[in-house]
Design an enzyme around this catalytic site. Structure first.
Site, PDB file in Angstrom:
ATOM      1  N   ILE A 186     111.524 -16.743 -15.537  1.00 10.77           N
ATOM      2  CA  ILE A 186     110.532 -15.689 -15.843  1.00 10.77           C
ATOM      3  C   ILE A 186     109.686 -16.173 -17.120  1.00 10.77           C
ATOM      4  O   ILE A 186     108.588 -16.092 -17.224  1.00 10.77           O
ATOM      5  CB  ILE A 186     111.079 -14.433 -15.772  1.00 10.77           C
ATOM      6  N   ASP A 208     113.954 -21.341 -27.474  1.00 10.31           N
ATOM      7  CA  ASP A 208     114.757 -21.275 -26.244  1.00 10.31           C
ATOM      8  C   ASP A 208     116.031 -22.217 -26.609  1.00 10.31           C
ATOM      9  O   ASP A 208     115.679 -23.493 -27.242  1.00 10.31           O
ATOM     10  CB  ASP A 208     114.074 -21.901 -24.956  1.00 10.31           C
ATOM     11  N   THR A 241     116.687  -5.489 -16.838  1.00 10.52           N
ATOM     12  CA  THR A 241     117.062  -5.742 -15.300  1.00 10.52           C
ATOM     13  C   THR A 241     117.353  -3.983 -14.620  1.00 10.52           C
ATOM     14  O   THR A 241     117.938  -3.304 -15.350  1.00 10.52           O
ATOM     15  CB  THR A 241     118.117  -6.476 -14.922  1.00 10.52           C
ATOM     16  N   TYR A 275     127.624  -9.257 -16.010  1.00 17.80           N
ATOM     17  CA  TYR A 275     126.022  -9.296 -16.482  1.00 17.80           C
ATOM     18  C   TYR A 275     125.687  -8.101 -16.720  1.00 17.80           C
ATOM     19  O   TYR A 275     124.696  -7.986 -17.832  1.00 17.80           O
ATOM     20  CB  TYR A 275     125.231 -10.112 -15.203  1.00 17.80           C
ATOM     21  N   LYS A 306     123.829  -6.670 -20.117  1.00 18.77           N
ATOM     22  CA  LYS A 306     122.220  -6.541 -20.421  1.00 18.77           C
ATOM     23  C   LYS A 306     122.144  -4.635 -20.533  1.00 18.77           C
ATOM     24  O   LYS A 306     121.287  -4.518 -21.686  1.00 18.77           O
ATOM     25  CB  LYS A 306     121.713  -6.527 -19.048  1.00 18.77           C
ATOM     26  N   ASN A 343     114.436  -7.848  -8.553  1.00 13.99           N
ATOM     27  CA  ASN A 343     114.731  -9.396  -8.432  1.00 13.99           C
ATOM     28  C   ASN A 343     113.231  -9.930  -8.387  1.00 13.99           C
ATOM     29  O   ASN A 343     112.543  -9.865  -7.489  1.00 13.99           O
ATOM     30  CB  ASN A 343     115.328  -9.620  -6.896  1.00 13.99           C
ATOM     31  N   ASN A 344     113.072 -11.041  -9.261  1.00 12.97           N
ATOM     32  CA  ASN A 344     111.966 -11.750  -9.392  1.00 12.97           C
ATOM     33  C   ASN A 344     112.142 -12.872  -8.339  1.00 12.97           C
ATOM     34  O   ASN A 344     113.216 -13.419  -8.144  1.00 12.97           O
ATOM     35  CB  ASN A 344     111.516 -12.171 -10.912  1.00 12.97           C
ATOM     36  N   PRO A 374     124.163 -19.882   2.693  1.00 13.34           N
ATOM     37  CA  PRO A 374     125.307 -18.918   2.111  1.00 13.34           C
ATOM     38  C   PRO A 374     124.970 -17.512   2.043  1.00 13.34           C
ATOM     39  O   PRO A 374     124.386 -17.267   1.239  1.00 13.34           O
ATOM     40  CB  PRO A 374     126.057 -19.637   1.100  1.00 13.34           C
ATOM     41  N   ASP A 385     132.328 -12.168   0.228  1.00 14.95           N
ATOM     42  CA  ASP A 385     131.375 -11.540  -0.529  1.00 14.95           C
ATOM     43  C   ASP A 385     131.566 -11.702  -2.096  1.00 14.95           C
ATOM     44  O   ASP A 385     132.715 -12.138  -2.527  1.00 14.95           O
ATOM     45  CB  ASP A 385     131.610  -9.999  -0.233  1.00 14.95           C
ATOM     46  N   ARG A 386     130.708 -11.409  -2.796  1.00 12.84           N
ATOM     47  CA  ARG A 386     130.675 -11.353  -4.124  1.00 12.84           C
ATOM     48  C   ARG A 386     131.430 -10.165  -4.566  1.00 12.84           C
ATOM     49  O   ARG A 386     131.255  -8.890  -4.004  1.00 12.84           O
ATOM     50  CB  ARG A 386     129.214 -11.128  -4.862  1.00 12.84           C
TER      51      ARG A 386
HETATM   52  P1  NAD Z   1     116.925 -17.763 -16.354  1.00 16.38           P
HETATM   53  O1  NAD Z   1     118.462 -17.897 -16.749  1.00 16.38           O
HETATM   54  O2  NAD Z   1     116.123 -18.309 -15.666  1.00 16.38           O
HETATM   55  O3  NAD Z   1     116.297 -18.252 -18.047  1.00 16.38           O
HETATM   56  C1  NAD Z   1     116.844 -17.785 -19.332  1.00 16.38           C
HETATM   57  C2  NAD Z   1     116.338 -18.777 -20.475  1.00 16.38           C
HETATM   58  O4  NAD Z   1     117.044 -18.187 -21.538  1.00 16.38           O
HETATM   59  C3  NAD Z   1     116.772 -20.095 -20.292  1.00 16.38           C
HETATM   60  O5  NAD Z   1     115.604 -20.951 -20.465  1.00 16.38           O
HETATM   61  C4  NAD Z   1     117.585 -20.411 -21.095  1.00 16.38           C
HETATM   62  O6  NAD Z   1     118.035 -21.760 -21.731  1.00 16.38           O
HETATM   63  C5  NAD Z   1     117.656 -19.325 -22.388  1.00 16.38           C
HETATM   64  N1  NAD Z   1     118.581 -18.944 -23.238  1.00 16.38           N
HETATM   65  C6  NAD Z   1     119.929 -18.458 -22.766  1.00 16.38           C
HETATM   66  N2  NAD Z   1     120.733 -18.236 -23.815  1.00 16.38           N
HETATM   67  C7  NAD Z   1     119.686 -18.326 -24.856  1.00 16.38           C
HETATM   68  C8  NAD Z   1     120.070 -18.183 -26.353  1.00 16.38           C
HETATM   69  N3  NAD Z   1     121.223 -17.672 -26.899  1.00 16.38           N
HETATM   70  N4  NAD Z   1     118.873 -18.399 -27.208  1.00 16.38           N
HETATM   71  C9  NAD Z   1     117.846 -18.749 -26.545  1.00 16.38           C
HETATM   72  N5  NAD Z   1     117.524 -18.997 -25.386  1.00 16.38           N
HETATM   73  C10 NAD Z   1     118.693 -18.833 -24.529  1.00 16.38           C
HETATM   74  O7  NAD Z   1     116.471 -16.303 -16.374  1.00 16.38           O
HETATM   75  P2  NAD Z   1     115.258 -15.500 -15.909  1.00 16.38           P
HETATM   76  O8  NAD Z   1     115.395 -15.384 -14.552  1.00 16.38           O
HETATM   77  O9  NAD Z   1     114.078 -16.092 -16.292  1.00 16.38           O
HETATM   78  O10 NAD Z   1     115.298 -14.081 -16.778  1.00 16.38           O
HETATM   79  C11 NAD Z   1     114.650 -13.637 -17.982  1.00 16.38           C
HETATM   80  C12 NAD Z   1     115.040 -12.471 -18.310  1.00 16.38           C
HETATM   81  O11 NAD Z   1     114.709 -11.558 -17.248  1.00 16.38           O
HETATM   82  C13 NAD Z   1     116.575 -12.083 -18.421  1.00 16.38           C
HETATM   83  O12 NAD Z   1     116.849 -11.308 -19.678  1.00 16.38           O
HETATM   84  C14 NAD Z   1     117.245 -11.529 -17.305  1.00 16.38           C
HETATM   85  O13 NAD Z   1     118.278 -10.689 -17.571  1.00 16.38           O
HETATM   86  C15 NAD Z   1     115.869 -10.904 -17.039  1.00 16.38           C
HETATM   87  N6  NAD Z   1     115.806 -10.421 -15.652  1.00 16.38           N
HETATM   88  C16 NAD Z   1     115.492 -11.293 -14.638  1.00 16.38           C
HETATM   89  C17 NAD Z   1     115.407 -10.938 -13.245  1.00 16.38           C
HETATM   90  C18 NAD Z   1     115.393 -12.183 -12.353  1.00 16.38           C
HETATM   91  O14 NAD Z   1     115.227 -11.855 -11.024  1.00 16.38           O
HETATM   92  N7  NAD Z   1     115.524 -13.381 -12.431  1.00 16.38           N
HETATM   93  C19 NAD Z   1     115.241  -9.646 -12.951  1.00 16.38           C
HETATM   94  C20 NAD Z   1     115.272  -8.580 -13.707  1.00 16.38           C
HETATM   95  C21 NAD Z   1     115.489  -9.136 -15.225  1.00 16.38           C
HETATM   96  O1  DAU Z   2     118.035  -7.127  -9.830  1.00 21.26           O
HETATM   97  C1  DAU Z   2     117.585  -8.100 -10.880  1.00 21.26           C
HETATM   98  C2  DAU Z   2     118.535  -9.013 -11.005  1.00 21.26           C
HETATM   99  O2  DAU Z   2     118.280  -9.969  -9.784  1.00 21.26           O
HETATM  100  C3  DAU Z   2     118.327  -9.715 -12.330  1.00 21.26           C
HETATM  101  O3  DAU Z   2     118.801  -8.965 -13.272  1.00 21.26           O
HETATM  102  C4  DAU Z   2     119.277 -11.157 -12.257  1.00 21.26           C
HETATM  103  O4  DAU Z   2     118.964 -11.931 -13.384  1.00 21.26           O
HETATM  104  C5  DAU Z   2     118.953 -11.868 -10.963  1.00 21.26           C
HETATM  105  O5  DAU Z   2     119.896 -13.005 -11.233  1.00 21.26           O
HETATM  106  C6  DAU Z   2     119.175 -11.155  -9.651  1.00 21.26           C
HETATM  107  O6  DAU Z   2     120.417 -10.856  -9.546  1.00 21.26           O
HETATM  108  P1  DAU Z   2     121.017 -10.826  -8.278  1.00 21.26           P
HETATM  109  O7  DAU Z   2     122.225 -10.995  -8.111  1.00 21.26           O
HETATM  110  O8  DAU Z   2     120.460  -9.694  -7.177  1.00 21.26           O
HETATM  111  O9  DAU Z   2     120.255 -12.240  -7.295  1.00 21.26           O
HETATM  112  P2  DAU Z   2     120.862 -13.377  -6.739  1.00 21.26           P
HETATM  113  O10 DAU Z   2     119.763 -14.218  -6.171  1.00 21.26           O
HETATM  114  O11 DAU Z   2     121.953 -13.911  -7.293  1.00 21.26           O
HETATM  115  O12 DAU Z   2     121.329 -12.632  -5.267  1.00 21.26           O
HETATM  116  C7  DAU Z   2     120.463 -11.738  -4.589  1.00 21.26           C
HETATM  117  C8  DAU Z   2     121.193 -11.226  -3.516  1.00 21.26           C
HETATM  118  O13 DAU Z   2     121.795 -12.236  -2.600  1.00 21.26           O
HETATM  119  C9  DAU Z   2     122.518 -10.521  -3.925  1.00 21.26           C
HETATM  120  O14 DAU Z   2     122.761  -9.510  -3.232  1.00 21.26           O
HETATM  121  C10 DAU Z   2     123.692 -11.710  -3.684  1.00 21.26           C
HETATM  122  C11 DAU Z   2     123.025 -12.407  -2.244  1.00 21.26           C
HETATM  123  N1  DAU Z   2     123.399 -13.753  -2.266  1.00 21.26           N
HETATM  124  C12 DAU Z   2     123.009 -14.702  -3.541  1.00 21.26           C
HETATM  125  C13 DAU Z   2     123.473 -15.860  -3.350  1.00 21.26           C
HETATM  126  C14 DAU Z   2     123.329 -16.779  -4.638  1.00 21.26           C
HETATM  127  C15 DAU Z   2     123.907 -14.359  -1.211  1.00 21.26           C
HETATM  128  O15 DAU Z   2     123.957 -13.675  -0.147  1.00 21.26           O
HETATM  129  N2  DAU Z   2     123.963 -15.685  -1.060  1.00 21.26           N
HETATM  130  C16 DAU Z   2     124.052 -16.464  -2.107  1.00 21.26           C
HETATM  131  O16 DAU Z   2     124.209 -17.879  -2.099  1.00 21.26           O
END
Ligand code: NAD
Ligand code: DAU
Length: 352
Positions: free
Chosen positions: A11, A31, A132, A158, A162, A187-188, A213, A289-290
Site C-alpha cells: 500500500i 522503509d 486495519t 497481528y 495493530k 482488505n486491499n 489453497p 483452516d487458519r
Molecule cells: P506490506 O507488508 O506489504 O508492507 C509493509 C512495509 O513496511 C514493507 O515495505 C516493510 O519493509 C516495511 N516495514 C516493516 N517493518 C518496518 C520497520 N520496522 N520500519 C520500517 N519499515 C518497515 O504491508 P501493506 O499491505 O502495504 O500494509 C501497509 C499498512 O496498511 C500496514 O500498517 C497494515 O497493517 C495496513 N493495512 C493493510 C491492509 C491490506 O489489505 N494490505 C488492510 C488494512 C490495513
Molecule cells: O482486513 C484487513 C487485513 O487484510 C489487513 O489488515 C492485513 O494486513 C491483510 O493481510 C489482510 O488480512 P487477511 O488475513 O484478511 O488477508 P489474506 O490475504 O491473508 O487472507 C484473506 C482471506 O483469505 C482470509 O480469510 C484467509 C483466506 N486465505 C488466505 C490465504 C493466504 C485462504 O483461504 N487461502 C490462502 O492461501
C-alpha cells in the site's frame, strides 16, 4: 514535504507512486526493506528528485529524529508494519517489535519534532496512522458492519499488535496533543501486492499450474478495497480529517473467499485460458483452516463518505479485472518477487 514509512510495501508504494503522479510535494520514504519491501515497485522513481528513499527502522529514534530535523516534513504517514496474519501466527515477535514497539518509538521521535515546531507549522502538522478493520474482531452473518465506535476485539497476534498501535496513537493525541489521524481499512488488493496474500497468491499459483489453497470451507467474508481507492482516502483524510478522529475505509464489497477465488479463475479463463481448455477452478484445493480465523469483516465507511466526501471509484468487478490484467502484464515484477524469501515462506506455510 511528507515522510512516509513502509513506502516500499504494497500500500505504501502505491501511495508514493500515486502521490508523486498527482503532486509536486516531495516524499521521504523510510522503509526497513523486510521480505515485504520491494524497491522494484519504486523503480520508476529512481531518478526523481522528489523521492528520497532511506532504508531504516521506524523504531530507530536516532535515525527518525535526524530525518525529521533534516527534511522538516509537514506530515508523517505510517504504513510500516508486519502485515500478514499467517506469519503472525507462526512467529509473533516481529509483529510486537515493529507494530507495537516500533510505533511507540516513532511516536516519541515525532512528538519531540512536533513539540519544537513554530506555532503555525505545529498546528498544521499531522501524524496519520494506517490501521486495519481487523482490530474490531469478527462479525456474525447478520451483524452490522464495523463503525468507528465498534469495540476493539482483536483475535490474531497481528490484529492485537495493530490494536495496540492504535491505542498508542490515540493516547499520544489525548495526553500530548499530537495531531493524529487514524484510518482503519478493509482488505486491499491491486498492483504490486506481495503473493503471500489471497488474491495475488491465487493469480500466480493458477498461472503456475499449482493448487489454489482455500482455508476451511472458504465461506469467510472480507470486504475488498482497491488499493488506489485506499490511497485516495488517505490523501483525503490527511487534507481534511479532524485530529484525534478515526475514519473507517471500505469498498462496500463483501465477498466470501471461495467466490473471490472463483472470480479470479473465471477472469483467467477469459484472459489467459489454460492450454488444456479446463478451468483454473479445477486447481482449487480446500486446506486446513487458519487458527482463530475471523469469519467476517465488513466496513461502514459512511463517516468518511459524508464528512470528507470520499467514495471508492472501483467496484470489486472492475478492480479485480484490472488487478488480474496487471499481473498478466507485469511478469518482470512477478519474477522478481517470486524468489528467495517467498519460496521459503511457501514451504513453511504450505509444506510445498
Ligand atoms: P506490506 O507488508 O506489504 O508492507 C509493509 C512495509 O513496511 C514493507 O515495505 C516493510 O519493509 C516495511 N516495514 C516493516 N517493518 C518496518 C520497520 N520496522 N520500519 C520500517 N519499515 C518497515 O504491508 P501493506 O499491505 O502495504 O500494509 C501497509 C499498512 O496498511 C500496514 O500498517 C497494515 O497493517 C495496513 N493495512 C493493510 C491492509 C491490506 O489489505 N494490505 C488492510 C488494512 C490495513
Ligand atoms: O482486513 C484487513 C487485513 O487484510 C489487513 O489488515 C492485513 O494486513 C491483510 O493481510 C489482510 O488480512 P487477511 O488475513 O484478511 O488477508 P489474506 O490475504 O491473508 O487472507 C484473506 C482471506 O483469505 C482470509 O480469510 C484467509 C483466506 N486465505 C488466505 C490465504 C493466504 C485462504 O483461504 N487461502 C490462502 O492461501
Amino acid at each position: 514535504m511528507i515522510l512516509v514509512t513502509g513506502g516500499a510495501g504494497f500500500i505504501g508504494a502505491n501511495f508514493v507512486l500515486d502521490w508523486l503522479a498527482g503532486n509536486e510535494e516531495p516524499v521521504v520514504n523510510l522503509d526497513k526493506l523486510t521480505y515485504a519491501g520491494n524497491l522494484d515497485t519504486l523503480k520508476s522513481l529512481a531518478d526523481d528528485a522528489r523521492h528520497v528513499f532511506v532504508r531504516g527502522d521506524i523504531g530507530d529514534r536516532e535515525l527518525v529524529s535526524r530525518l525529521l530535523a533534516e527534511h522538516q516534513p509537514r506530515a508523517v504517514i505510517n504504513f510500516a508494519a508486519e502485515s500478514h496474519v499467517d506469519r503472525s501466527i507462526h512467529g509473533p515477535d516481529d509483529f510486537i517489535q515493529t507494530n507495537v514497539v516500533g510505533t511507540f518509538n516513532l511516536l516519541e521521535s515525532v512528538r519531540a519534532y512536533w513539540t519544537g515546531l513554530p506555532g503555525g507549522e505545529k498546528a498544521a502538522f499531522r501524524f496519520l496512522h494506517v490501521s486495519t478493520d481487523e482490530v474490531y474482531g469478527t462479525l456474525a452473518a447478520t451483524d452490522l458492519p464495523f463503525a468507528e465506535t465498534h469495540p476493539y476485539e482483536p483475535n490474531s497476534p497481528y490484529s492485537a499488535s495493530k490494536a495496540a498501535s492504535d491505542h498508542l496513537v490515540r493516547a499520544w493525541h489525548h495526553t500530548y496533543g499530537l495531531p493524529v489521524l487514524t484510518t482503519n481499512c478493509s482488505n486491499n488488493y491491486g498492483p504490486y501486492h506481495f503473493p503471500e496474500k489471497l488474491i495475488p497468491l491465487v493469480i500466480l499459483n493458477a498461472l503456475a499450474g499449482k493448487t489454489l489453497p482455500v482455508y476451511g470451507d472458504g465461506q469467510q467474508i472480507r470486504d475488498w478495497l482497491y488499493v488506489k481507492d485506499h490511497c485516495a482516502a488517505i490523501r483525503r483524510v490527511l487534507a481534511a480529517g479532524k485530529p484525534g478522529e478515526t475514519y473507517n475505509v471500505g469498498g462496500w464489497n463483501e465477498k466470501a473467499n471461495l467466490d473471490v477465488v472463483n472470480t479470479i479463475c473465471a477472469l483467467l479463463d477469459e484472459l489467459q485460458p489454460r492450454a488444456d481448455g479446463q478451468s483454473y477452478a479445477t486447481q482449487i484445493s480446500f486446506v486446513a483452516d487458519r487458527p482463530g480465523h475471523d469469519r467476517r469483516y465488513a466496513i461502514d465507511a459512511r463517516k468518511l463518505e459524508s464528512e470528507l466526501g470520499w467514495k471508492p471509484a472501483e467496484t470489486f468487478e472492475s478492480g479485480i479485472r484490472k488487478t488480474v490484467a496487471w499481473y498478466l502484464a507485469n511478469q518482470d515484477w512477478v519474477q522478481n518477487v517470486t524468489s528467495g524469501a517467498y519460496r521459503e515462506w511457501l514451504s513453511t506455510q504450505y509444506g510445498v
